[in-house]
Design a protein around this motif. Sequence first.
Motif, PDB file in Angstrom:
ATOM      1  N   SER A  44       0.832  -1.206   0.000  1.00 55.60           N
ATOM      2  CA  SER A  44       0.000   0.000   0.000  1.00 55.60           C
ATOM      3  C   SER A  44       0.864   1.253   0.000  1.00 55.60           C
ATOM      4  O   SER A  44       1.845   1.337   0.736  1.00 55.60           O
ATOM      5  CB  SER A  44      -0.915   0.017   1.220  1.00 55.60           C
ATOM      6  OG  SER A  44      -1.786  -1.100   1.221  1.00 55.60           O
ATOM      7  N   LEU A  45       0.474   2.226  -0.822  1.00 55.41           N
ATOM      8  CA  LEU A  45       1.145   3.517  -0.884  1.00 55.41           C
ATOM      9  C   LEU A  45       0.261   4.586  -0.270  1.00 55.41           C
ATOM     10  O   LEU A  45      -0.932   4.662  -0.576  1.00 55.41           O
ATOM     11  CB  LEU A  45       1.456   3.898  -2.334  1.00 55.41           C
ATOM     12  CG  LEU A  45       2.512   3.073  -3.063  1.00 55.41           C
ATOM     13  CD1 LEU A  45       2.595   3.497  -4.530  1.00 55.41           C
ATOM     14  CD2 LEU A  45       3.866   3.200  -2.383  1.00 55.41           C
ATOM     15  N   VAL A  46       0.852   5.424   0.587  1.00 55.95           N
ATOM     16  CA  VAL A  46       0.147   6.611   1.057  1.00 55.95           C
ATOM     17  C   VAL A  46       0.205   7.675  -0.033  1.00 55.95           C
ATOM     18  O   VAL A  46       0.886   7.527  -1.050  1.00 55.95           O
ATOM     19  CB  VAL A  46       0.753   7.154   2.369  1.00 55.95           C
ATOM     20  CG1 VAL A  46       0.544   6.181   3.509  1.00 55.95           C
ATOM     21  CG2 VAL A  46       2.220   7.509   2.192  1.00 55.95           C
ATOM     22  N   THR A  47      -0.510   8.765   0.179  1.00 54.72           N
ATOM     23  CA  THR A  47      -0.547   9.857  -0.779  1.00 54.72           C
ATOM     24  C   THR A  47       0.839  10.453  -0.994  1.00 54.72           C
ATOM     25  O   THR A  47       1.549  10.770  -0.032  1.00 54.72           O
ATOM     26  CB  THR A  47      -1.516  10.938  -0.287  1.00 54.72           C
ATOM     27  OG1 THR A  47      -2.842  10.392  -0.278  1.00 54.72           O
ATOM     28  CG2 THR A  47      -1.486  12.160  -1.185  1.00 54.72           C
ATOM     29  N   LEU A  48       1.204  10.588  -2.260  1.00 52.05           N
ATOM     30  CA  LEU A  48       2.471  11.200  -2.655  1.00 52.05           C
ATOM     31  C   LEU A  48       2.196  12.232  -3.748  1.00 52.05           C
ATOM     32  O   LEU A  48       1.127  12.240  -4.361  1.00 52.05           O
ATOM     33  CB  LEU A  48       3.434  10.134  -3.197  1.00 52.05           C
ATOM     34  CG  LEU A  48       3.816   8.983  -2.256  1.00 52.05           C
ATOM     35  CD1 LEU A  48       4.542   7.888  -3.032  1.00 52.05           C
ATOM     36  CD2 LEU A  48       4.686   9.495  -1.117  1.00 52.05           C
ATOM     37  N   GLN A 233       8.725   7.817   9.961  1.00 48.04           N
ATOM     38  CA  GLN A 233       8.167   8.624   8.882  1.00 48.04           C
ATOM     39  C   GLN A 233       7.137   7.794   8.138  1.00 48.04           C
ATOM     40  O   GLN A 233       7.371   6.609   7.861  1.00 48.04           O
ATOM     41  CB  GLN A 233       9.285   9.045   7.922  1.00 48.04           C
ATOM     42  CG  GLN A 233       8.917  10.166   6.972  1.00 48.04           C
ATOM     43  CD  GLN A 233       9.191  11.549   7.544  1.00 48.04           C
ATOM     44  OE1 GLN A 233       9.716  11.670   8.655  1.00 48.04           O
ATOM     45  NE2 GLN A 233       8.816  12.574   6.817  1.00 48.04           N
ATOM     46  N   LEU A 234       5.998   8.408   7.808  1.00 46.62           N
ATOM     47  CA  LEU A 234       4.996   7.774   6.957  1.00 46.62           C
ATOM     48  C   LEU A 234       4.718   8.729   5.814  1.00 46.62           C
ATOM     49  O   LEU A 234       4.107   9.784   6.017  1.00 46.62           O
ATOM     50  CB  LEU A 234       3.719   7.466   7.739  1.00 46.62           C
ATOM     51  CG  LEU A 234       2.611   6.743   6.970  1.00 46.62           C
ATOM     52  CD1 LEU A 234       3.092   5.399   6.432  1.00 46.62           C
ATOM     53  CD2 LEU A 234       1.383   6.539   7.847  1.00 46.62           C
ATOM     54  N   GLY A 235       5.192   8.384   4.619  1.00 44.90           N
ATOM     55  CA  GLY A 235       5.133   9.350   3.530  1.00 44.90           C
ATOM     56  C   GLY A 235       5.965  10.558   3.888  1.00 44.90           C
ATOM     57  O   GLY A 235       7.151  10.442   4.206  1.00 44.90           O
ATOM     58  N   GLN A 236       5.328  11.732   3.871  1.00 46.29           N
ATOM     59  CA  GLN A 236       6.021  12.973   4.224  1.00 46.29           C
ATOM     60  C   GLN A 236       5.817  13.375   5.685  1.00 46.29           C
ATOM     61  O   GLN A 236       6.339  14.409   6.113  1.00 46.29           O
ATOM     62  CB  GLN A 236       5.512  14.112   3.327  1.00 46.29           C
ATOM     63  CG  GLN A 236       5.658  13.853   1.840  1.00 46.29           C
ATOM     64  CD  GLN A 236       7.098  13.690   1.424  1.00 46.29           C
ATOM     65  OE1 GLN A 236       7.966  14.479   1.819  1.00 46.29           O
ATOM     66  NE2 GLN A 236       7.378  12.664   0.642  1.00 46.29           N
ATOM     67  N   LEU A 237       5.085  12.572   6.455  1.00 44.81           N
ATOM     68  CA  LEU A 237       4.678  12.996   7.789  1.00 44.81           C
ATOM     69  C   LEU A 237       5.469  12.291   8.883  1.00 44.81           C
ATOM     70  O   LEU A 237       5.689  11.076   8.824  1.00 44.81           O
ATOM     71  CB  LEU A 237       3.182  12.726   7.987  1.00 44.81           C
ATOM     72  CG  LEU A 237       2.244  13.414   6.992  1.00 44.81           C
ATOM     73  CD1 LEU A 237       0.805  13.043   7.288  1.00 44.81           C
ATOM     74  CD2 LEU A 237       2.423  14.930   7.043  1.00 44.81           C
ATOM     75  N   PRO A 238       5.903  13.052   9.914  1.00 42.56           N
ATOM     76  CA  PRO A 238       6.589  12.429  11.050  1.00 42.56           C
ATOM     77  C   PRO A 238       5.614  11.698  11.953  1.00 42.56           C
ATOM     78  O   PRO A 238       4.500  12.168  12.210  1.00 42.56           O
ATOM     79  CB  PRO A 238       7.223  13.625  11.776  1.00 42.56           C
ATOM     80  CG  PRO A 238       6.355  14.795  11.411  1.00 42.56           C
ATOM     81  CD  PRO A 238       5.835  14.521  10.035  1.00 42.56           C
ATOM     82  N   VAL A 239       6.035  10.534  12.420  1.00 49.06           N
ATOM     83  CA  VAL A 239       5.212   9.680  13.276  1.00 49.06           C
ATOM     84  C   VAL A 239       6.022   9.318  14.510  1.00 49.06           C
ATOM     85  O   VAL A 239       7.223   9.069  14.424  1.00 49.06           O
ATOM     86  CB  VAL A 239       4.800   8.390  12.523  1.00 49.06           C
ATOM     87  CG1 VAL A 239       4.068   7.424  13.449  1.00 49.06           C
ATOM     88  CG2 VAL A 239       3.948   8.726  11.310  1.00 49.06           C
ATOM     89  N   THR A 240       5.349   9.286  15.663  1.00 49.25           N
ATOM     90  CA  THR A 240       5.988   8.825  16.886  1.00 49.25           C
ATOM     91  C   THR A 240       5.266   7.579  17.380  1.00 49.25           C
ATOM     92  O   THR A 240       4.037   7.557  17.446  1.00 49.25           O
ATOM     93  CB  THR A 240       5.943   9.908  17.986  1.00 49.25           C
ATOM     94  OG1 THR A 240       6.616  11.079  17.506  1.00 49.25           O
ATOM     95  CG2 THR A 240       6.642   9.422  19.256  1.00 49.25           C
TER      96      THR A 240
END
Length: 290
Positions: A44-48, A233-240
Amino acid sequence: MTSAGFFDMHVHGGGGASFGEDPEGNRVAAEWHRAHGTEGMLASLVTLAPDDMLRAVSVLAEAPGTEGIAGIHLEGPWLSPHYAGAHDPRLLREPDLDELERLLDAGGGHIRMVTIAPELPGAIPAIELLVARGVVAAVGHTDATYEQTLQAISAGATVATHLFNAMRPIHHREPGPIPALLENPTVTIELIADGVHVHPAIYRMVLAAVGPDRIALVTDAMCAAGMPDGPYQLGQLPVTVISGKARLTDGTIAGSTASMADLYRFAVTHAGPEVATLQTSINPLRAVGI
């Protein structure tokens, strides 16, 4: 584990890697899930951004057969900005048939499923195009009304992307997408049964409403699956990730860190092994036409 092995129709990564334009990362992510009993999966790809998504699809089109990768799932970019979830809202856009055709061509027949918010301008023609090209159209990340969701189903949509998560909730006078997806026997219901995304009572409620044959359990796992707590990181977004729970900086859930084996155990606890086997292997395989 089931005798048939698990099939995950919605997974973004694992083992420290995300599915995308890095062939080695694709192998690492798939290998981690395969080591935990998942014999097959859709990457699965997130939005890019358009060019980035085209490159990722082109690379992943070479991946089927690698560590159980059976095809590609595009979760975006044609999603509601009101229910973006862990997708970069700056990159969300309205369905464009030319872009969709380019991606399908780049996928070389390996794009198996695409998630779309049916209320967006151009969404229904996009769903019709997907169905005509033999691709499963899924409804998700949506602010659709009940009627708009029925229109998507009439156009050929047959999957609900992680029901409840990232979609308009039920209201007794304005039902929204959830009742429309539940009541139609042609729709397979994805649930992220990791103990975080939906309460066990919700799983049991859906099971009672649609029966065992229409539910497909999905991990929606991100790269942090199998990894220590910390920043990702998930796509362009930082995740903790804290205590195994992945969240954006604003607290939004950002996928899971679960394996299909975790979901199988959840389903065994709440519905028994026979139902668990259906929902972790047979149902998702049927839903994506494998």
